[in-house]
Design a protein around this motif. Structure first.
Motif, PDB file in Angstrom:
ATOM      1  N   GLY A 110      -3.166 -14.839  -8.479  1.00 35.56           N
ATOM      2  CA  GLY A 110      -2.676 -15.146  -7.492  1.00 35.56           C
ATOM      3  C   GLY A 110      -2.206 -16.653  -7.364  1.00 35.56           C
ATOM      4  O   GLY A 110      -1.300 -17.515  -6.725  1.00 35.56           O
ATOM      5  N   ILE A 111      -3.243 -17.630  -8.300  1.00 34.92           N
ATOM      6  CA  ILE A 111      -3.038 -18.593  -8.611  1.00 34.92           C
ATOM      7  C   ILE A 111      -2.285 -19.091  -9.294  1.00 34.92           C
ATOM      8  O   ILE A 111      -1.953 -19.571  -9.416  1.00 34.92           O
ATOM      9  N   ASP A 112      -1.834 -18.271 -10.095  1.00 35.32           N
ATOM     10  CA  ASP A 112      -0.749 -18.910 -11.512  1.00 35.32           C
ATOM     11  C   ASP A 112       0.878 -18.341 -10.003  1.00 35.32           C
ATOM     12  O   ASP A 112       1.422 -19.570 -10.409  1.00 35.32           O
ATOM     13  N   ALA A 113       0.577 -17.478  -8.868  1.00 36.23           N
ATOM     14  CA  ALA A 113       1.932 -17.734  -8.104  1.00 36.23           C
ATOM     15  C   ALA A 113       2.398 -18.787  -7.728  1.00 36.23           C
ATOM     16  O   ALA A 113       3.079 -19.565  -7.345  1.00 36.23           O
ATOM     17  N   VAL A 114       0.948 -19.511  -6.702  1.00 33.10           N
ATOM     18  CA  VAL A 114       0.644 -20.250  -6.504  1.00 33.10           C
ATOM     19  C   VAL A 114       1.080 -22.306  -6.596  1.00 33.10           C
ATOM     20  O   VAL A 114       1.741 -22.776  -6.673  1.00 33.10           O
ATOM     21  N   VAL A 115       0.685 -22.027  -9.094  1.00 31.17           N
ATOM     22  CA  VAL A 115       0.907 -22.741  -9.710  1.00 31.17           C
ATOM     23  C   VAL A 115       2.600 -22.730  -9.743  1.00 31.17           C
ATOM     24  O   VAL A 115       2.696 -23.803  -9.447  1.00 31.17           O
ATOM     25  N   ASP A 138       0.837  -0.663   0.138  1.00 29.77           N
ATOM     26  CA  ASP A 138      -0.057  -0.211  -0.270  1.00 29.77           C
ATOM     27  C   ASP A 138       1.203   1.577  -0.255  1.00 29.77           C
ATOM     28  O   ASP A 138       0.291   2.396   0.843  1.00 29.77           O
ATOM     29  N   ASP A 139       2.348   0.840  -0.465  1.00 32.26           N
ATOM     30  CA  ASP A 139       2.854   2.372  -0.751  1.00 32.26           C
ATOM     31  C   ASP A 139       2.936   3.250   0.560  1.00 32.26           C
ATOM     32  O   ASP A 139       3.686   4.510   0.917  1.00 32.26           O
ATOM     33  N   ALA A 140       3.200   2.391   1.714  1.00 37.53           N
ATOM     34  CA  ALA A 140       3.114   2.837   3.249  1.00 37.53           C
ATOM     35  C   ALA A 140       4.562   2.521   4.191  1.00 37.53           C
ATOM     36  O   ALA A 140       5.174   3.324   4.478  1.00 37.53           O
ATOM     37  N   THR A 141       5.039   0.913   4.016  1.00 39.14           N
ATOM     38  CA  THR A 141       5.921   0.612   4.170  1.00 39.14           C
ATOM     39  C   THR A 141       7.117  -0.299   3.302  1.00 39.14           C
ATOM     40  O   THR A 141       6.141  -0.636   2.152  1.00 39.14           O
ATOM     41  N   ASP A 142       8.248  -0.391   3.250  1.00 43.47           N
ATOM     42  CA  ASP A 142       9.056  -0.629   2.901  1.00 43.47           C
ATOM     43  C   ASP A 142       9.227  -2.288   2.880  1.00 43.47           C
ATOM     44  O   ASP A 142      10.499  -2.782   3.292  1.00 43.47           O
ATOM     45  N   THR A 143       8.540  -2.783   2.267  1.00 39.90           N
ATOM     46  CA  THR A 143       8.387  -4.174   2.949  1.00 39.90           C
ATOM     47  C   THR A 143       9.012  -5.541   1.562  1.00 39.90           C
ATOM     48  O   THR A 143       8.602  -4.682   0.682  1.00 39.90           O
ATOM     49  N   ASN A 144       9.634  -6.344   1.478  1.00 37.43           N
ATOM     50  CA  ASN A 144      10.613  -7.228   0.587  1.00 37.43           C
ATOM     51  C   ASN A 144       9.025  -7.802  -0.123  1.00 37.43           C
ATOM     52  O   ASN A 144       9.352  -9.394  -0.019  1.00 37.43           O
ATOM     53  N   LEU A 145       7.877  -6.993  -0.684  1.00 42.61           N
ATOM     54  CA  LEU A 145       7.388  -7.862  -1.137  1.00 42.61           C
ATOM     55  C   LEU A 145       8.156  -8.809  -2.971  1.00 42.61           C
ATOM     56  O   LEU A 145       8.681  -7.812  -3.350  1.00 42.61           O
ATOM     57  N   VAL A 146       7.609  -9.969  -3.189  1.00 45.89           N
ATOM     58  CA  VAL A 146       7.996 -10.409  -4.528  1.00 45.89           C
ATOM     59  C   VAL A 146       7.402 -10.711  -5.713  1.00 45.89           C
ATOM     60  O   VAL A 146       5.743 -10.711  -5.538  1.00 45.89           O
ATOM     61  N   PRO A 147       7.590  -9.199  -6.502  1.00 46.92           N
ATOM     62  CA  PRO A 147       6.307  -9.392  -7.586  1.00 46.92           C
ATOM     63  C   PRO A 147       6.668 -11.094  -8.320  1.00 46.92           C
ATOM     64  O   PRO A 147       7.252 -11.732  -8.184  1.00 46.92           O
ATOM     65  N   LEU A 148       4.960 -11.123  -8.784  1.00 51.56           N
ATOM     66  CA  LEU A 148       4.812 -12.192  -9.509  1.00 51.56           C
ATOM     67  C   LEU A 148       5.012 -12.321 -11.148  1.00 51.56           C
ATOM     68  O   LEU A 148       5.674 -13.461 -11.027  1.00 51.56           O
ATOM     69  N   TRP A 149       6.076 -10.600 -11.501  1.00 49.58           N
ATOM     70  CA  TRP A 149       6.443 -10.957 -12.768  1.00 49.58           C
ATOM     71  C   TRP A 149       8.073 -10.095 -13.000  1.00 49.58           C
ATOM     72  O   TRP A 149       7.548  -9.194 -12.019  1.00 49.58           O
ATOM     73  N   PRO A 150       8.719 -10.468 -13.313  1.00 57.16           N
ATOM     74  CA  PRO A 150       9.079 -11.980 -14.040  1.00 57.16           C
ATOM     75  C   PRO A 150       8.768 -13.214 -13.081  1.00 57.16           C
ATOM     76  O   PRO A 150       9.006 -13.115 -12.176  1.00 57.16           O
ATOM     77  N   LYS A 167      10.615 -15.581 -12.994  1.00 60.04           N
ATOM     78  CA  LYS A 167      11.972 -16.650 -12.683  1.00 60.04           C
ATOM     79  C   LYS A 167      11.913 -16.173 -10.772  1.00 60.04           C
ATOM     80  O   LYS A 167      12.502 -16.089 -10.529  1.00 60.04           O
ATOM     81  N   ASP A 168      11.569 -14.355 -10.804  1.00 60.76           N
ATOM     82  CA  ASP A 168      11.567 -14.030  -9.248  1.00 60.76           C
ATOM     83  C   ASP A 168      10.942 -14.922  -8.311  1.00 60.76           C
ATOM     84  O   ASP A 168      11.430 -14.987  -7.004  1.00 60.76           O
ATOM     85  N   VAL A 169      10.092 -15.382  -8.716  1.00 58.19           N
ATOM     86  CA  VAL A 169       9.439 -16.417  -8.079  1.00 58.19           C
ATOM     87  C   VAL A 169       9.858 -17.769  -7.881  1.00 58.19           C
ATOM     88  O   VAL A 169      10.114 -18.407  -6.280  1.00 58.19           O
ATOM     89  N   HIS A 170      10.522 -18.103  -9.124  1.00 57.23           N
ATOM     90  CA  HIS A 170      11.469 -19.347  -9.332  1.00 57.23           C
ATOM     91  C   HIS A 170      12.222 -19.229  -8.321  1.00 57.23           C
ATOM     92  O   HIS A 170      12.932 -20.422  -7.370  1.00 57.23           O
ATOM     93  N   ALA A 171      12.905 -18.420  -8.007  1.00 55.68           N
ATOM     94  CA  ALA A 171      13.988 -17.619  -7.085  1.00 55.68           C
ATOM     95  C   ALA A 171      14.161 -18.104  -5.390  1.00 55.68           C
ATOM     96  O   ALA A 171      14.828 -17.958  -5.130  1.00 55.68           O
ATOM     97  N   ILE A 172      12.310 -18.040  -5.329  1.00 56.52           N
ATOM     98  CA  ILE A 172      12.212 -18.730  -4.024  1.00 56.52           C
ATOM     99  C   ILE A 172      13.049 -19.479  -3.151  1.00 56.52           C
ATOM    100  O   ILE A 172      12.716 -20.365  -3.430  1.00 56.52           O
TER     101      ILE A 172
END
Length: 565
Positions: free
Chosen positions: A246-251, A213-225, A227-232
């Motif tokens: 969200g389903i894409d991320a889960v899969v 929500d543009d309020a805190t500097d939290t280290n979120l991982v973007p869904l795209w690309p 490869k960032d999700v695969h590196a988790i």
């Protein structure tokens, strides 16, 4: 029978012409040798996704030869971010049925029917899968748009148009000059700037690491690309968002550890040897999974009361009370078609009450139990070709309210976006049946859960990952994926220093898109049909149907000026 899948080969596209710095290219500035009477109209399209493809399709209908350059920063051109192999995987589904995709040159179904068995197999398809109502994988749509672009460019060049496709070329700035619009660009091999008469900004989704929500500097991982999700790394992964993204991320996470197997017993997920069972939690304010795609007629039937003509009549009475008047028409139409299986409505209910009633039965049911029963209902509807009248009515109402949005005042537009919009979004964001099947398979294996966040929750960094909490719970995740979708952007967020609202340009109306009127003298024209920019005023502008409409409108606007010389 178990299926095996392979990544599709991508269609080769037209060659890329590297240009030296500071050229007024002959492509864009020389008179046509064939006639000598007219100069080529030089057009730049920033972004090479479906909106650009539909824009080009309109432009090449010009009887006067034109020059068009499409700039795309990624390696693929034509597919667009959601449908590119740079960002998507073979398992990711689109959320639009084949018959709803506006054709470019050839309808998707006909294009697929002309492919050989191997080409279909590369896309996880057989001839039996080709149907107007099939929901195809994202990469299939990417292949389609690339192929259509390639064919269109070939035809356009044969007709005398000069088309250039610039892959891996990022536009770094857009500058307003007296004699046109200057595009500054950079590629891995060169950089430069070129002058154009017309510029269409057709950039797509903008996915970046962003604070909650543009309020805190939290280290979120973007869904795209992807490869960032695969590196988790980690055993407990959170996903913000329960829509198809969200389903894409889960899969994507699940397929790092196991495989979805479809056999005579349905869909199941099997853990691979040597892997530990992951834990995945999907998080959203309501804690609901999307509904399964339901059968509906196309085109959608008109409503009895809430029609576009009626909205225009009501708008003549002024903005005051306009939203309330057309909302009452919606309730009237819904009450006339609703049955015992739908929400219970009454004439004088408020928007808040309607939204609460719409979600009530699902809020009181376990999300996976509801998903299982809803999937069975949706399957029966498709098998019998039986629509659900009240769902279809809401689907049509969404179109009418989208048309009505420009007539609303800011307060009512906010109610539409923040309240009633949640019903429309839930209704038209129903997902392909295999997506629901995968969620159920993961839940049955103890991998997946859904967590309701409520309206107030906190997200913060910890020494071991991300903590999500509210007054009633606290969860510590090794990583948190942001799959909440595209947020609205302003012109100033496009990243072009030369385009600053009220300094160098002014937004003038919203026809096909936003016309950016330069505040300094110039012979050039700029249009913006980028969906993230339009979202602020048009909360429902999204998807390929919008891309086609925006592209056609932008192209037609240019052709009108071309015809005037």
């Amino acid at each position: 029978m178990t299926r095996t899948y392979a990544l599709p080969e991508m269609f080769p596209l037209c060659r890329f012409l590297w240009r030296a710095r500071a050229t007024n290219s002959a492509l864009r500035r020389s008179p046509l040798s064939s006639s000598g009477a007219h100069r080529v109209k030089n057009i730049a399209i920033i972004g090479g996704g479906p909106t650009a493809v539909y824009t080009l399709a309109a432009l090449v209908g010009s009887k006067t030869p034109i020059g068009v350059v499409i700039f795309e920063k990624c390696s693929e051109i034509g597919s667009g971010m959601p449908y590119s192999s740079d960002t998507a995987t073979p398992s990711m589904m689109s959320n639009i049925a084949g018959f709803e995709i506006p054709p470019v040159l050839t309808p998707l179904r006909d294009w697929l029917a002309d492919l050989d068995r191997k080409s279909l197999a590369d896309m996880r398809l057989t001839a039996d899968d080709i149907d107007a109502r099939t929901y195809y994988g994202r990469l299939v749509l990417g292949r389609y748009f690339q192929a259509q672009l390639s064919q269109m460019v070939s035809r356009a060049r044969g007709a005398g148009h000069q088309i250039e496709l610039c892959r891996r070329t990022e536009v770094t700035d857009v500058l307003i000059k007296r004699n046109g619009i200057s595009i500054c660009w950079a590629s891995p091999l060169a950089e430069g700037d070129d002058l154009f008469d017309e510029v269409v900004i057709a950039t797509g989704h903008s996915w970046t690491r962003r604070p909650k929500d543009d309020a805190t500097d939290t280290n979120l991982v973007p869904l795209w690309p992807i490869k960032d999700v695969h590196a988790i790394a980690g055993d407990y992964i959170g996903v913000l968002g329960t829509s198809l993204s969200g389903i894409d991320a889960v899969v994507a996470i699940a397929e790092l550890h196991g495989d979805f197997v479809e056999d005579q017993n349905g869909m199941r997920w099997a853990l691979r040897p040597g892997h530990s069972l992951p834990r995945i939690a999907m998080l959203s304010r309501k804690g609901l999974l999307p509904e399964a795609d339901y059968y509906y007629p196309f085109p959608l039937p008109e409503l009895n009361s809430l029609t576009e003509d009626r909205v225009l009549e009501e708008s003549q009475q002024g903005q005051a009370g306009l939203f309330d008047r057309i909302f009452s028409l919606l309730i009237k139409d819904l009450r006339s078609v609703i049955d015992n299986g739908g929400p219970v409505l009454h004439d004088d209910m408020s928007v808040d009450s309607f939204v609460q009633t719409y979600f009530l039965s699902r809020m009181d049911t376990d999300p996976f139990e509801y998903a299982r029963s809803n999937l069975a209902e949706a399957r029966a509807g498709h098998a019998n070709r039986t629509p659900c009248p009240w769902r279809v009515s809401i689907l049509k109402a969404h179109e009418v309210f989208e048309m009505a949005a420009p007539y609303l005042n800011e307060a009512d537009l906010d109610v539409l976006k923040s309240k009633l919009g949640s019903v429309f979004a839930d209704n038209y964001s129903s997902v392909p049946h295999p997506s629901i099947e995968r969620m159920l398979a993961l839940h049955d294996m103890g991998v997946l859960e859904v967590i309701a966040l409520g309206d107030e929750y906190n997200v913060e960094n910890t020494s071991h990952g991300i903590k999500v909490s509210n007054g009633g719970f606290s969860h510590n995740f090794d990583a948190l994926i942001d799959a909440r979708g595209q947020r609205p952007l302003g012109i100033n967020e496009l990243g072009f220093a030369g385009l600053v609202i009220d300094k160098t340009v002014k937004e003038m109306g919203q026809g096909a898109g936003v016309h950016l009127t330069p505040l300094v003298p110039t012979t050039g024209y700029i249009q913006c049909v980028a969906l993230p920019i339009l979202l602020a005023r048009r909360p429902f502008v999204q998807g390929l149907a919008s891309c086609a409409k925006l592209g056609a409108g932008a192209g037609q606007s240019i052709l009108e000026r071309v015809s005037k010389g």
